[in-house]
Design an enzyme around this catalytic site. Structure first.
Site, PDB file in Angstrom:
ATOM      1  N   ALA A   1       4.106 -22.193  -9.792  1.00  0.00           N
ATOM      2  CA  ALA A   1       5.186 -23.013  -9.238  1.00  0.00           C
ATOM      3  C   ALA A   1       4.627 -24.355  -8.746  1.00  0.00           C
ATOM      4  O   ALA A   1       5.253 -25.399  -8.919  1.00  0.00           O
ATOM      5  CB  ALA A   1       5.891 -22.266  -8.103  1.00  0.00           C
TER       6      ALA A   1
ATOM      7  N   LEU B   1       2.939 -13.653  -6.968  1.00  0.00           N
ATOM      8  CA  LEU B   1       4.331 -14.129  -6.986  1.00  0.00           C
ATOM      9  C   LEU B   1       4.455 -15.532  -7.593  1.00  0.00           C
ATOM     10  O   LEU B   1       5.450 -16.221  -7.395  1.00  0.00           O
ATOM     11  CB  LEU B   1       4.938 -14.092  -5.575  1.00  0.00           C
ATOM     12  CG  LEU B   1       5.025 -12.700  -4.946  1.00  0.00           C
ATOM     13  CD1 LEU B   1       5.631 -12.779  -3.547  1.00  0.00           C
ATOM     14  CD2 LEU B   1       5.862 -11.745  -5.811  1.00  0.00           C
TER      15      LEU B   1
ATOM     16  N   ASP C   1       3.749 -17.481 -16.783  1.00  0.00           N
ATOM     17  CA  ASP C   1       4.242 -17.780 -15.425  1.00  0.00           C
ATOM     18  C   ASP C   1       4.817 -19.195 -15.342  1.00  0.00           C
ATOM     19  O   ASP C   1       5.908 -19.395 -14.806  1.00  0.00           O
ATOM     20  CB  ASP C   1       3.105 -17.648 -14.398  1.00  0.00           C
ATOM     21  CG  ASP C   1       2.759 -16.199 -14.125  1.00  0.00           C
ATOM     22  OD1 ASP C   1       3.194 -15.332 -14.892  1.00  0.00           O
ATOM     23  OD2 ASP C   1       2.045 -15.949 -13.127  1.00  0.00           O
TER      24      ASP C   1
ATOM     25  N   GLY D   1      -1.403 -15.974  -3.589  1.00  0.00           N
ATOM     26  CA  GLY D   1      -2.412 -15.051  -4.119  1.00  0.00           C
ATOM     27  C   GLY D   1      -1.992 -13.591  -4.161  1.00  0.00           C
ATOM     28  O   GLY D   1      -2.833 -12.705  -4.114  1.00  0.00           O
TER      29      GLY D   1
ATOM     30  N   PRO E   1       4.433 -16.572  -0.664  1.00  0.00           N
ATOM     31  CA  PRO E   1       3.095 -16.176  -0.205  1.00  0.00           C
ATOM     32  C   PRO E   1       2.057 -16.385  -1.312  1.00  0.00           C
ATOM     33  O   PRO E   1       2.365 -16.229  -2.487  1.00  0.00           O
ATOM     34  CB  PRO E   1       3.232 -14.686   0.130  1.00  0.00           C
ATOM     35  CG  PRO E   1       4.651 -14.321  -0.078  1.00  0.00           C
ATOM     36  CD  PRO E   1       5.397 -15.464  -0.655  1.00  0.00           C
TER      37      PRO E   1
END
Ligand code: PMV
Length: 313
Positions: free
Chosen positions: A107, A102, A147, A99, A97
């Site tokens: 990615a 996650l 991230d 914004g 999902p």
């Protein structure tokens, strides 16, 4: 010629917000992925298709003039075909999902950098990561790179501002049930709210940072032991610190209460204000925890740690 790459999303397990003030945070990659397919085409254009929209432009446009969440892909494609007489077509498929903290944008950047570069040459994971961070900076100027790093290498990682990243070699076997509040959050404004809290409560904030550092050291030991029950207790405790700094709200508290009924512990993950929470489980309480959320009409799904990171094929 086509090439394909996929990269996992991520969660912050412990340490969000306090990491901004030098405390260590622990992140892990999750087994939900973004897959990017890139193809060299004869027409000199860059075309990007994804479930959030489409973008088609000629190469060589200044990046500042592009107003699209697909900008990082354009940046990567444009950079990589600079000296070529061709174009690039990109397709993005996502299980993550958007914004809600996650790691979907990281990615995308990692899988995008890998798929697009592989059309012309094989570069190392370190080089792909460097490109991905450059691409992510077109949307988040101040990204720490944490991230993208965890999406590239997978597994668990500790990160702090002074020492950067280091991989945690433990391979715990828990499940995380992630519940989505469906409230979009702006990380920037929640971080700003915490800065104000700190300004008005210097002493309390510095004690909270100390407590969080201590908690993180305990968590690192518990991860080695795969001690999911005690890790759950740490999640509950960490959530109390997050409540203190004002990043929670009624909806998140309700979700955490539901998560804590059957799991070992639940907390916000990421910036808060909206976004997601996770509940920590093993096989024994996974299904019941999912059921609790479903009965209260909260969207949720379960994930495990992804140990693979970036995959090209
Ligand atoms: O919501 P996310 O996953 O982007 O997490 C933000 C994490 C913060 O600690 C709140 C901010 C930061 O830059 O580390």
């Amino acid at each position: 010629m086509k090439s394909k790459a996929s990269a996992p999303g991520k969660v912050i397990l412990f340490g969000e917000h306090f990491v901004v003030y030098g405390v260590k945070a622990i992140l892990c990659a999750i087994n939900k992925r973004i897959t990017v397919t890139a193809e060299e085409i004869s027409e000199k254009k860059i075309s990007i298709k994804s479930n959030i929209g489409e973008l088609e432009l000629e190469p060589n446009k200044p990046i500042s003039e592009i107003n699209s969440p697909l900008k990082p892909f354009y940046y990567l494609a444009d950079k990589i075909i600079q000296d070529k007489d061709s174009g690039i077509k990109i397709e993005v498929e996502s299980e993550i999902p958007l914004g809600v903290g996650l790691g979907s944008s990281s990615a995308c950047c990692v899988a995008g950098a890998a798929a697009i570069s592989k059309l012309f040459e094989n570069i190392s994971k370190d080089e792909i990561l460097k490109l991905a961070i450059e691409a992510e900076k077109t949307i988040f100027q101040n990204t720490s790179g944490a991230d993208c790093t965890v999406c590239t290498f997978g597994g668990l990682m500790e990160y702090d501002k002074k020492n950067g990243f280091s991989k945690i070699e433990s391979e715990p076997n828990f499940h995380l049930v992630i519940a989505n509040s469906n409230v979009e959050h702006s990380t920037e404004s929640v971080v700003e709210g915490v800065r104000k809290f700190k300004e008005n409560n210097e002493k309390e904030f510095s004690k909270l940072c100390e407590d969080e550092s201590y908690l993180i050291e305990n968590v690192l030991e518990l991860l080695k032991e795969d001690n999911v029950k005690d890790l759950g207790q740490k999640a509950i405790q960490n959530q109390e610190y997050l409540e203190r700094i004002g990043i929670s709200n009624d909806k998140l508290r309700d979700m955490i209460k539901i998560g804590q009924k059957t799991s070992f512990g639940a907390k916000i993950t990421g910036a808060g204000g909206g976004g997601c929470i996770f509940a920590l489980t093993d096989e024994s309480n996974l299904q019941n925890t999912i059921k609790e959320f479903n009965e209260k009409n909260y969207e949720c799904f379960s994930v495990k740690i992804d140990f693979k990171g970036l995959d090209t094929f």
